[in-house]
Design a protein around this motif. Structure first.
Motif, PDB file in Angstrom:
ATOM      1  N   PHE A 236       8.739   0.285   2.812  1.00 20.55           N
ATOM      2  CA  PHE A 236       8.128   1.495   3.503  1.00 20.55           C
ATOM      3  C   PHE A 236       6.870   1.726   2.816  1.00 20.55           C
ATOM      4  O   PHE A 236       6.080   2.812   2.808  1.00 20.55           O
ATOM      5  CB  PHE A 236       8.927   2.836   2.853  1.00 20.55           C
ATOM      6  CG  PHE A 236      10.107   2.931   3.600  1.00 20.55           C
ATOM      7  CD1 PHE A 236      10.127   3.469   4.933  1.00 20.55           C
ATOM      8  CD2 PHE A 236      11.466   2.291   3.308  1.00 20.55           C
ATOM      9  CE1 PHE A 236      11.336   3.756   5.696  1.00 20.55           C
ATOM     10  CE2 PHE A 236      12.600   2.270   3.823  1.00 20.55           C
ATOM     11  CZ  PHE A 236      12.533   3.048   5.144  1.00 20.55           C
ATOM     12  N   GLY A 237       6.346   0.648   2.104  1.00 16.76           N
ATOM     13  CA  GLY A 237       4.947   0.754   1.345  1.00 16.76           C
ATOM     14  C   GLY A 237       4.023   0.145   2.520  1.00 16.76           C
ATOM     15  O   GLY A 237       4.049  -0.362   3.425  1.00 16.76           O
ATOM     16  N   GLY A 238       2.543   0.357   1.798  1.00 11.97           N
ATOM     17  CA  GLY A 238       1.253  -0.342   2.702  1.00 11.97           C
ATOM     18  C   GLY A 238       0.456   0.721   2.861  1.00 11.97           C
ATOM     19  O   GLY A 238       0.737   2.150   2.948  1.00 11.97           O
ATOM     20  N   ASP A 239      -0.907   0.616   2.977  1.00  8.83           N
ATOM     21  CA  ASP A 239      -1.859   1.603   3.143  1.00  8.83           C
ATOM     22  C   ASP A 239      -1.723   2.155   4.263  1.00  8.83           C
ATOM     23  O   ASP A 239      -2.080   3.535   4.278  1.00  8.83           O
ATOM     24  CB  ASP A 239      -3.323   0.881   3.059  1.00  8.83           C
ATOM     25  CG  ASP A 239      -3.812  -0.039   1.888  1.00  8.83           C
ATOM     26  OD1 ASP A 239      -3.175   0.790   0.886  1.00  8.83           O
ATOM     27  OD2 ASP A 239      -4.307  -1.156   1.655  1.00  8.83           O
ATOM     28  N   ASP A 240      -1.129   1.730   5.324  1.00  3.91           N
ATOM     29  CA  ASP A 240      -0.994   2.340   6.729  1.00  3.91           C
ATOM     30  C   ASP A 240       0.203   2.988   6.895  1.00  3.91           C
ATOM     31  O   ASP A 240       0.511   3.812   7.977  1.00  3.91           O
ATOM     32  CB  ASP A 240      -1.234   1.555   8.019  1.00  3.91           C
ATOM     33  CG  ASP A 240      -2.873   0.906   7.863  1.00  3.91           C
ATOM     34  OD1 ASP A 240      -3.738   1.641   7.335  1.00  3.91           O
ATOM     35  OD2 ASP A 240      -3.182   0.056   8.109  1.00  3.91           O
ATOM     36  N   ALA A 241       0.939   2.918   5.790  1.00  4.14           N
ATOM     37  CA  ALA A 241       2.463   3.282   5.872  1.00  4.14           C
ATOM     38  C   ALA A 241       2.562   4.889   5.690  1.00  4.14           C
ATOM     39  O   ALA A 241       1.898   5.579   4.932  1.00  4.14           O
ATOM     40  CB  ALA A 241       3.345   2.581   5.015  1.00  4.14           C
ATOM     41  N   PRO A 242       3.399   5.851   6.657  1.00  6.87           N
ATOM     42  CA  PRO A 242       3.512   7.095   6.482  1.00  6.87           C
ATOM     43  C   PRO A 242       4.094   7.560   5.125  1.00  6.87           C
ATOM     44  O   PRO A 242       4.799   6.514   4.402  1.00  6.87           O
ATOM     45  CB  PRO A 242       4.695   7.454   7.586  1.00  6.87           C
ATOM     46  CG  PRO A 242       5.345   6.211   7.864  1.00  6.87           C
ATOM     47  CD  PRO A 242       4.185   5.071   7.783  1.00  6.87           C
ATOM     48  N   ALA A 243       3.917   8.505   4.506  1.00  5.44           N
ATOM     49  CA  ALA A 243       4.388   9.008   3.291  1.00  5.44           C
ATOM     50  C   ALA A 243       5.654   8.970   3.218  1.00  5.44           C
ATOM     51  O   ALA A 243       6.626   9.549   4.109  1.00  5.44           O
ATOM     52  CB  ALA A 243       3.688  10.222   3.002  1.00  5.44           C
ATOM     53  N   HIS A 244       6.477   8.310   2.265  1.00  2.00           N
ATOM     54  CA  HIS A 244       7.857   8.305   2.169  1.00  2.00           C
ATOM     55  C   HIS A 244       8.408   9.680   1.317  1.00  2.00           C
ATOM     56  O   HIS A 244       7.874  10.014   0.315  1.00  2.00           O
ATOM     57  CB  HIS A 244       8.615   7.159   1.517  1.00  2.00           C
ATOM     58  CG  HIS A 244       9.865   6.960   1.743  1.00  2.00           C
ATOM     59  ND1 HIS A 244      10.726   7.495   0.892  1.00  2.00           N
ATOM     60  CD2 HIS A 244      10.624   6.173   2.540  1.00  2.00           C
ATOM     61  CE1 HIS A 244      12.166   7.114   1.211  1.00  2.00           C
ATOM     62  NE2 HIS A 244      11.959   6.343   2.210  1.00  2.00           N
ATOM     63  N   PRO A 245       9.376  10.403   1.821  1.00  3.56           N
ATOM     64  CA  PRO A 245       9.705  11.674   0.894  1.00  3.56           C
ATOM     65  C   PRO A 245      10.140  11.150  -0.462  1.00  3.56           C
ATOM     66  O   PRO A 245      10.263  12.034  -1.286  1.00  3.56           O
ATOM     67  CB  PRO A 245      10.977  12.127   1.912  1.00  3.56           C
ATOM     68  CG  PRO A 245      11.515  10.866   2.674  1.00  3.56           C
ATOM     69  CD  PRO A 245      10.340  10.107   2.916  1.00  3.56           C
ATOM     70  N   GLN A 246      10.700  10.172  -0.681  1.00  4.63           N
ATOM     71  CA  GLN A 246      11.230   9.806  -2.215  1.00  4.63           C
ATOM     72  C   GLN A 246      10.422   8.863  -3.041  1.00  4.63           C
ATOM     73  O   GLN A 246      10.614   8.235  -3.801  1.00  4.63           O
ATOM     74  CB  GLN A 246      12.573   8.974  -2.012  1.00  4.63           C
ATOM     75  CG  GLN A 246      13.650   9.733  -1.523  1.00  4.63           C
ATOM     76  CD  GLN A 246      14.742   8.922  -1.463  1.00  4.63           C
ATOM     77  OE1 GLN A 246      14.885   7.870  -0.730  1.00  4.63           O
ATOM     78  NE2 GLN A 246      15.974   9.578  -2.112  1.00  4.63           N
ATOM     79  N   ALA A 247       8.909   8.806  -2.365  1.00  8.47           N
ATOM     80  CA  ALA A 247       7.892   8.191  -3.064  1.00  8.47           C
ATOM     81  C   ALA A 247       7.497   8.568  -4.373  1.00  8.47           C
ATOM     82  O   ALA A 247       7.620   9.783  -4.530  1.00  8.47           O
ATOM     83  CB  ALA A 247       6.595   7.729  -1.951  1.00  8.47           C
ATOM     84  N   PHE A 248       7.385   7.552  -5.437  1.00  5.76           N
ATOM     85  CA  PHE A 248       6.866   8.055  -6.661  1.00  5.76           C
ATOM     86  C   PHE A 248       5.404   7.935  -6.727  1.00  5.76           C
ATOM     87  O   PHE A 248       4.933   6.730  -6.236  1.00  5.76           O
ATOM     88  CB  PHE A 248       7.519   7.190  -7.568  1.00  5.76           C
ATOM     89  CG  PHE A 248       6.906   7.224  -9.124  1.00  5.76           C
ATOM     90  CD1 PHE A 248       7.510   7.823 -10.105  1.00  5.76           C
ATOM     91  CD2 PHE A 248       5.815   6.392  -9.232  1.00  5.76           C
ATOM     92  CE1 PHE A 248       7.085   7.797 -11.298  1.00  5.76           C
ATOM     93  CE2 PHE A 248       5.194   6.370 -10.578  1.00  5.76           C
ATOM     94  CZ  PHE A 248       5.803   7.010 -11.543  1.00  5.76           C
ATOM     95  N   LEU A 249       4.879   9.158  -6.985  1.00  7.23           N
ATOM     96  CA  LEU A 249       3.275   9.157  -7.016  1.00  7.23           C
ATOM     97  C   LEU A 249       2.860   9.460  -8.554  1.00  7.23           C
ATOM     98  O   LEU A 249       3.540  10.521  -9.049  1.00  7.23           O
ATOM     99  CB  LEU A 249       2.635   9.927  -6.396  1.00  7.23           C
ATOM    100  CG  LEU A 249       3.179   9.888  -4.744  1.00  7.23           C
ATOM    101  CD1 LEU A 249       2.239  10.770  -3.899  1.00  7.23           C
ATOM    102  CD2 LEU A 249       2.709   8.574  -4.268  1.00  7.23           C
TER     103      LEU A 249
END
Length: 354
Positions: A236-249
């Protein structure tokens, strides 16, 4: 050596009270204190009479008294009292530095006061966002030139070896880096796909299993770094990938202030997109970051000593592209600043002899 027309972090705001706080920035001794209204004063830490540090004197309300002969200076650096003289000499003054407070830090403008622009301070959009937690930060002094620190903070690959117990995994060893040079600094970044989660991050992620990871290392002139850490579930990563609801930022803000040629004061804090109000997470996160940065401290002090005492020429590698571009940019800015000062001096001298 240093770019002077810039803002530098001088202290945490909690360190500056209604007493005299001595420090050194860019080789210049400075004394800080708060006036009765809470505003911060920054003065040259040297009485113009016999150069005794003003920080060895006494604070009386909003003015500081020299501990040798009692010359007294206000927050603008003007002498307002001098014993045993009928008139205060016009040259009885000390330099005053422009001051701003932001992000829990006291910032000083080290160059021409007329050029001090608060708008040139870094903007952090998430600072007041209630959805983002803040690790209030820490600081340390590192026995190295500040440019070795900017080298380090434009080098994602070093985590594979320096931070094996914290930020690094074997996946950080060889993936190519992308380098972008901007007007205000340099960015080095890369995505790592379908990799193991590094030890530091394991306790904070909201998903299980392997991840895609962005390493984003940016350093802006004169020495302000923004390190972005992004982790998503694998695929689910990548510069053009939509934001993932469980992404760690995580956005880590790092400010390097040269003490002198051989020492750097390092300030930092982090913003995160999870557990915004959890003080236990903030304390643990801060402690974990401190432990990781202690790993850097050991390496950087040894690098500084090794480069200062090298018996043979050092080499550069492909991974040094970002750090070297940043150094070239700094050299150009410092040279332009020095040339500008030299031109001004020449102009004044011509006028003086006209």
């Amino acid at each position: 050596m240093f770019l002077r027309n810039a803002w530098y972090a001088a202290a945490w705001d909690s360190e500056v009270k209604q007493d005299l706080h001595a420090t050194v920035l860019l080789g210049e001794s400075i004394v800080l204190y708060r006036k009765l209204d809470g505003s911060v004063v920054a003065l040259e830490d040297a009485c113009p009479h016999r150069k005794l540090p003003l920080s060895m004197g006494r604070l009386h309300g909003d003015v500081v008294e020299c501990g040798y002969h009692g010359l007294t200076f206000d927050g603008a650096g003007s002498c307002v009292k001098a014993a045993c003289v009928s008139r205060i000499p016009q040259v009885a003054k000390v330099r005053s530095y422009p001051v701003e407070e932001r992000y829990g830090l006291v910032w000083l403008w080290m160059g021409e006061a007329a050029l001090a622009d608060p708008g040139k301070l870094l903007e952090i959009a998430e600072w007041d966002d209630p959805n983002w937690g803040i690790n209030r930060g820490d600081s340390m002094t590192i026995d190295c030139n500040y440019l070795y620190m900017t080298d380090n903070l434009l080098d994602p690959s070093h985590v594979a070896w320096v931070h094996q117990s914290t930020f690094g995994t074997s996946a950080c060893e060889s993936e190519p880096l992308q380098t972008v040079v901007n007007d205000n600094g340099v960015v080095v970044s890369r995505w790592l796909y379908d990799i193991d989660v590094a030890p530091f991050y394991q306790q904070y992620l909201k998903f299980e299993g392997r991840c895609d990871r962005l390493q984003y290392y940016e350093v802006r002139y004169p020495a302000h770094a923004i390190i972005k850490g992004v982790h998503t579930p694998a695929g689910f990563g990548g510069d053009d990938a939509p934001a993932h609801p469980q992404a760690f930022l995580m956005d880590s803000y790092n400010f390097m202030t040269p003490v002198d040629e051989h020492r750097t004061r390092y300030y930092w804090f982090q913003l995160r997109n999870f557990d915004a109000d959890d003080e236990n997470v903030s304390r643990q996160f801060a402690a974990d970051v401190r432990r990781a940065f202690e790993e850097d401290r050991v390496i950087l002090a040894a690098v500084h000593a090794g480069m200062n005492n090298r018996q043979s020429a050092n080499i550069d590698l492909a991974i040094d592209a970002g750090p070297l571009r940043f150094r070239r940019g700094m050299e150009q800015l410092i040279r332009a600043e020095q040339n500008g000062a030299a031109n001004l001096i020449n102009t004044l001298e011509v006028k003086a002899h006209a």
